[in-house]
Design a protein around this motif. Structure first.
Motif, short mmCIF file in Angstrom:
data_model
loop_
_atom_site.label_atom_id
_atom_site.label_comp_id
_atom_site.label_asym_id
_atom_site.label_seq_id
_atom_site.Cartn_x
_atom_site.Cartn_y
_atom_site.Cartn_z
N PHE A 1 -16.15 -1.12 10.16
CA PHE A 1 -15.16 -1.12 9.08
C PHE A 1 -14.13 -0.01 9.30
N ASP A 2 -14.60 1.18 9.61
CA ASP A 2 -13.70 2.32 9.78
C ASP A 2 -12.79 2.15 10.99
N PHE A 3 -13.32 1.52 12.04
CA PHE A 3 -12.48 1.34 13.22
C PHE A 3 -11.44 0.24 12.99
N VAL A 4 -11.87 -0.89 12.45
CA VAL A 4 -10.97 -2.03 12.26
C VAL A 4 -9.84 -1.69 11.30
N LEU A 5 -10.15 -1.02 10.20
CA LEU A 5 -9.15 -0.77 9.16
C LEU A 5 -8.47 0.59 9.24
N PHE A 6 -9.08 1.55 9.94
CA PHE A 6 -8.51 2.89 9.96
C PHE A 6 -8.42 3.51 11.35
N ASN A 7 -8.82 2.76 12.38
CA ASN A 7 -8.76 3.27 13.76
C ASN A 7 -9.63 4.51 13.97
N GLN A 8 -10.65 4.68 13.15
CA GLN A 8 -11.56 5.80 13.30
C GLN A 8 -12.81 5.36 14.06
N SER B 1 -11.96 11.98 -0.37
CA SER B 1 -11.50 12.71 0.80
C SER B 1 -11.43 11.86 2.06
N PHE B 2 -11.89 10.62 2.01
CA PHE B 2 -11.92 9.81 3.23
C PHE B 2 -10.52 9.50 3.74
N THR B 3 -9.62 9.13 2.86
CA THR B 3 -8.25 8.81 3.23
C THR B 3 -7.34 9.20 2.08
N ALA B 4 -6.07 9.34 2.37
CA ALA B 4 -5.12 9.74 1.34
C ALA B 4 -4.83 8.62 0.35
N LEU C 1 0.80 -1.22 0.00
CA LEU C 1 0.00 0.00 0.00
C LEU C 1 0.84 1.27 0.00
N ASN C 2 2.13 1.13 -0.28
CA ASN C 2 2.99 2.31 -0.40
C ASN C 2 2.43 3.23 -1.48
N LEU C 3 2.18 4.48 -1.14
CA LEU C 3 1.52 5.41 -2.07
C LEU C 3 2.30 5.58 -3.38
N ASP C 4 3.61 5.39 -3.32
CA ASP C 4 4.41 5.52 -4.54
C ASP C 4 4.01 4.50 -5.60
N LEU C 5 3.45 3.37 -5.14
CA LEU C 5 3.07 2.31 -6.07
C LEU C 5 1.69 2.55 -6.68
N TRP C 6 1.00 3.59 -6.21
CA TRP C 6 -0.38 3.84 -6.64
C TRP C 6 -0.54 5.16 -7.37
N LYS C 7 0.55 5.70 -7.89
CA LYS C 7 0.52 7.01 -8.54
C LYS C 7 -0.39 7.02 -9.76
#
Length: 263
Positions: A231-238, A202-205, A185-191
């Motif tokens: 879902f938001d808590f398990v995967l994003f700690n929100q 806008s939910f996540t970067a 999930l390194n952002l450089d791989l998703w350019k």
């Protein structure tokens, strides 16, 4: 000195193994209980297989303890092979119960009182398997019952051995660390990734998780909408659902959000 070639009986230490069944009911002054021999052999077989399981777990944790696991080496294949072996052993151990079922309750009672206060609860290797895999005592119902040194509990030596194992990183913890290090999930791989849903950008970067969450949300019916908070808590700690501390513990279990994203 001429070296003695290996001999089946000696190599397997059969004198030690086959002479280690000492039924208490066979001692002078007791009424011999035929099924005590079966009872002993089955539990000795369990402990031998427990030893093999611990041997396999220790080898797996040694690999996972490395700073990196190179996919171009045999490490990943070894881990998978040995986990499959552990699963096969556990399936075999379940089958042993069918043999134990050939002993009736009355057969068991004919010698059970002679064994008090000993019980299978005192299997140190079983507790070590639990700890090595990652079962936390505090996550158990009546946790204090599983670690005690009163009558029917452990000796202080065994109690200390269990504590030492619990103080080392478990397989679950090492797996979590390994997953957290994954570069998927390194952002450089998703350019060059094209967002499917711009409305969720806008939910996540991270573009993948924006789309994933959007697709997950669209798949929920009106009665399942609260699952989005899980879902938001398990995967994003929100904690959008304002979960209590107990609810958070139940949702989080042992794996962190970054590890679960990689998984």
């Amino acid at each position: 000195m001429e070296q003695v070639p290996p001999y089946y009986h000696n190599y397997l230490q059969l004198d030690n193994i086959l002479n280690s069944q000492l039924p208490i009911s066979f001692e002078n002054g007791n009424e011999p209980a035929h099924d005590e021999m079966l009872f002993i052999i089955i539990h000795q077989a369990y402990e031998l297989w427990f030893k093999q399981i611990l041997f396999e777990i220790d080898s797996i944790t040694a690999i996972f303890s490395k700073e990196t696991i190179n996919d171009n080496t045999e490490d990943a294949g070894i881990i998978l092979q040995r986990i499959k072996r552990i699963n096969s052993i556990l399936q075999l151990l379940n089958q042993q119960v069918h043999i134990l079922d050939t002993m009736t309750p009355l057969d068991f009672l004919s010698f059970r009182n002679l064994l008090v206060p000993a019980s299978g609860f005192q299997s140190v290797q079983f507790r070590m398997i639990e700890a090595r895999l990652g079962l936390k005592m505090q996550q158990r119902h009546r946790a204090e019952y599983y670690k005690r040194t009163n009558e029917g509990g452990f000796t202080m030596t065994d109690y200390s051995s269990i504590n030492e194992v619990e103080a080392t990183p478990s397989l679950a913890e090492l797996l979590n660390r390994w997953l957290e290090r994954m570069p998927f999930l390194n952002l450089d791989l998703w350019k060059h990734y094209q967002l499917v849903s711009l409305s969720s950008a806008s939910f996540t970067a991270h573009p993948f998780w924006n789309d994933y969450r959007h697709l997950y949300t669209d798949g929920l019916n009106e009665h399942e909408r609260n699952k989005l908070n899980d879902f938001d808590f398990v995967l994003f700690n929100q904690n959008n659902g304002h979960f209590t501390e107990e609810q958070c513990k139940a949702l989080r279990l042992q794996f962190t959000a970054p590890a679960l994203q990689s998984a």
